[in-house]
Design a protein around this motif. Structure first.
Motif, mmCIF file in Angstrom:
data_model
loop_
_atom_site.group_PDB
_atom_site.id
_atom_site.type_symbol
_atom_site.label_atom_id
_atom_site.label_comp_id
_atom_site.label_asym_id
_atom_site.label_seq_id
_atom_site.Cartn_x
_atom_site.Cartn_y
_atom_site.Cartn_z
ATOM 1 N N PHE A 199 -3.581 -5.518 1.352
ATOM 2 C CA PHE A 199 -3.344 -4.407 0.756
ATOM 3 C C PHE A 199 -2.825 -3.235 1.134
ATOM 4 C CE2 PHE A 199 -7.152 -5.753 -2.187
ATOM 5 C CZ PHE A 199 -6.349 -6.267 -3.222
ATOM 6 N N PHE A 200 -3.090 -3.245 2.722
ATOM 7 C CA PHE A 200 -2.115 -2.255 3.673
ATOM 8 C C PHE A 200 -0.783 -2.432 3.573
ATOM 9 C CE2 PHE A 200 -6.423 -2.441 5.473
ATOM 10 C CZ PHE A 200 -6.804 -1.027 5.462
ATOM 11 N N VAL A 201 -0.207 -3.549 3.332
ATOM 12 C CA VAL A 201 1.302 -3.668 3.247
ATOM 13 C C VAL A 201 1.617 -3.246 1.910
ATOM 14 C CG1 VAL A 201 3.029 -5.496 2.733
ATOM 15 C CG2 VAL A 201 1.098 -5.809 4.758
ATOM 16 N N VAL A 202 0.983 -3.272 0.733
ATOM 17 C CA VAL A 202 1.248 -2.811 -0.439
ATOM 18 C C VAL A 202 1.174 -1.303 -0.243
ATOM 19 C CG1 VAL A 202 0.383 -2.500 -2.827
ATOM 20 C CG2 VAL A 202 0.442 -4.847 -1.936
ATOM 21 N N ASP A 203 0.148 -0.725 0.506
ATOM 22 C CA ASP A 203 0.175 0.745 0.603
ATOM 23 C C ASP A 203 1.174 1.218 1.376
ATOM 24 O OD1 ASP A 203 -2.265 0.991 -0.880
ATOM 25 O OD2 ASP A 203 -3.632 0.978 0.981
ATOM 26 N N ALA A 204 1.787 0.532 2.243
ATOM 27 C CA ALA A 204 3.119 0.974 3.276
ATOM 28 C C ALA A 204 4.170 0.871 2.025
ATOM 29 C CB ALA A 204 3.069 -0.218 4.135
ATOM 30 N N TRP A 222 9.597 0.600 9.103
ATOM 31 C CA TRP A 222 8.478 -0.045 8.668
ATOM 32 C C TRP A 222 7.038 -0.045 9.008
ATOM 33 C CZ3 TRP A 222 6.674 -1.899 4.038
ATOM 34 C CH2 TRP A 222 5.361 -3.023 4.073
ATOM 35 N N TRP A 223 6.972 -0.198 10.527
ATOM 36 C CA TRP A 223 5.843 -0.206 11.367
ATOM 37 C C TRP A 223 5.125 1.185 11.239
ATOM 38 C CZ3 TRP A 223 3.559 -4.402 12.070
ATOM 39 C CH2 TRP A 223 4.185 -5.454 12.247
ATOM 40 N N SER A 224 5.874 2.389 11.070
ATOM 41 C CA SER A 224 5.184 3.646 11.042
ATOM 42 C C SER A 224 4.539 3.978 9.430
ATOM 43 C CB SER A 224 6.388 4.835 11.081
ATOM 44 O OG SER A 224 7.043 4.829 12.236
ATOM 45 N N ALA A 225 5.153 3.122 8.478
ATOM 46 C CA ALA A 225 4.594 3.077 7.014
ATOM 47 C C ALA A 225 3.261 2.306 7.180
ATOM 48 C CB ALA A 225 5.586 2.598 6.019
ATOM 49 N N PHE A 226 3.221 1.315 7.812
ATOM 50 C CA PHE A 226 2.222 0.241 7.850
ATOM 51 C C PHE A 226 1.129 0.979 8.693
ATOM 52 C CE2 PHE A 226 -0.338 -3.281 9.900
ATOM 53 C CZ PHE A 226 -0.779 -3.829 8.914
ATOM 54 N N GLY A 279 0.564 4.191 9.353
ATOM 55 C CA GLY A 279 0.414 5.387 8.484
ATOM 56 C C GLY A 279 -0.330 4.879 7.304
ATOM 57 N N ALA A 280 -0.484 3.842 6.658
ATOM 58 C CA ALA A 280 -1.301 3.178 5.666
ATOM 59 C C ALA A 280 -2.601 2.994 6.067
ATOM 60 C CB ALA A 280 -0.596 2.236 4.774
#
Length: 117
Positions: A72-77, A95-99, A101-102
């Motif tokens: 679900f954290f991948v989807v949030d990212a 991508w890692w900042s988004a992950f 960050g989520a």
């Protein structure tokens, strides 16, 4: 303390924007230009999470079950990156900042809502 429905919604919105600012402060590559940009990003993120995020979470439910909900954290990212592409003064570099960050956004949002509302 009782709040009328409009004030409660506004307070939740402001706390979500504050959580975005906290996340931007901690996670490198996760940038929010101002509090107004954080308010806009929080509104867009909430709407995107209710629409696109919900569809993605339903479609990836078997994978999320196998990973004990961590997917679900991948989807949030993914939803965060989509919002960063649309909202001015809100950017996510990688991508890692988004992950991360989520992850942090979920944690800080929960903590701030618990203590402030």
């Amino acid at each position: 303390m009782y709040l009328n429905p409009g004030m409660g919604t506004f307070l939740h919105w402001c706390v979500s924007a504050l959580a975005l600012l906290v996340t931007a402060y901690v996670v490198p590559g996760f940038e929010v230009g101002s509090f107004v940009a954080a308010l806009i990003a929080a509104a867009v993120y909430a709407f995107a999470n209710m629409t696109v995020g919900l569809v993605l979470k339903v479609l990836t439910l078997p994978l999320s079950i196998v990973t004990f909900g961590l997917f679900f954290f991948v989807v949030d990212a993914i939803v965060l990156k989509m919002c960063a592409a649309v909202v001015p003064k809100f950017s996510i570099k990688s991508w890692w900042s988004a992950f991360f960050g989520a992850l942090l956004l979920s944690l800080s949002n929960s903590i701030l809502h618990y203590y402030l509302i």
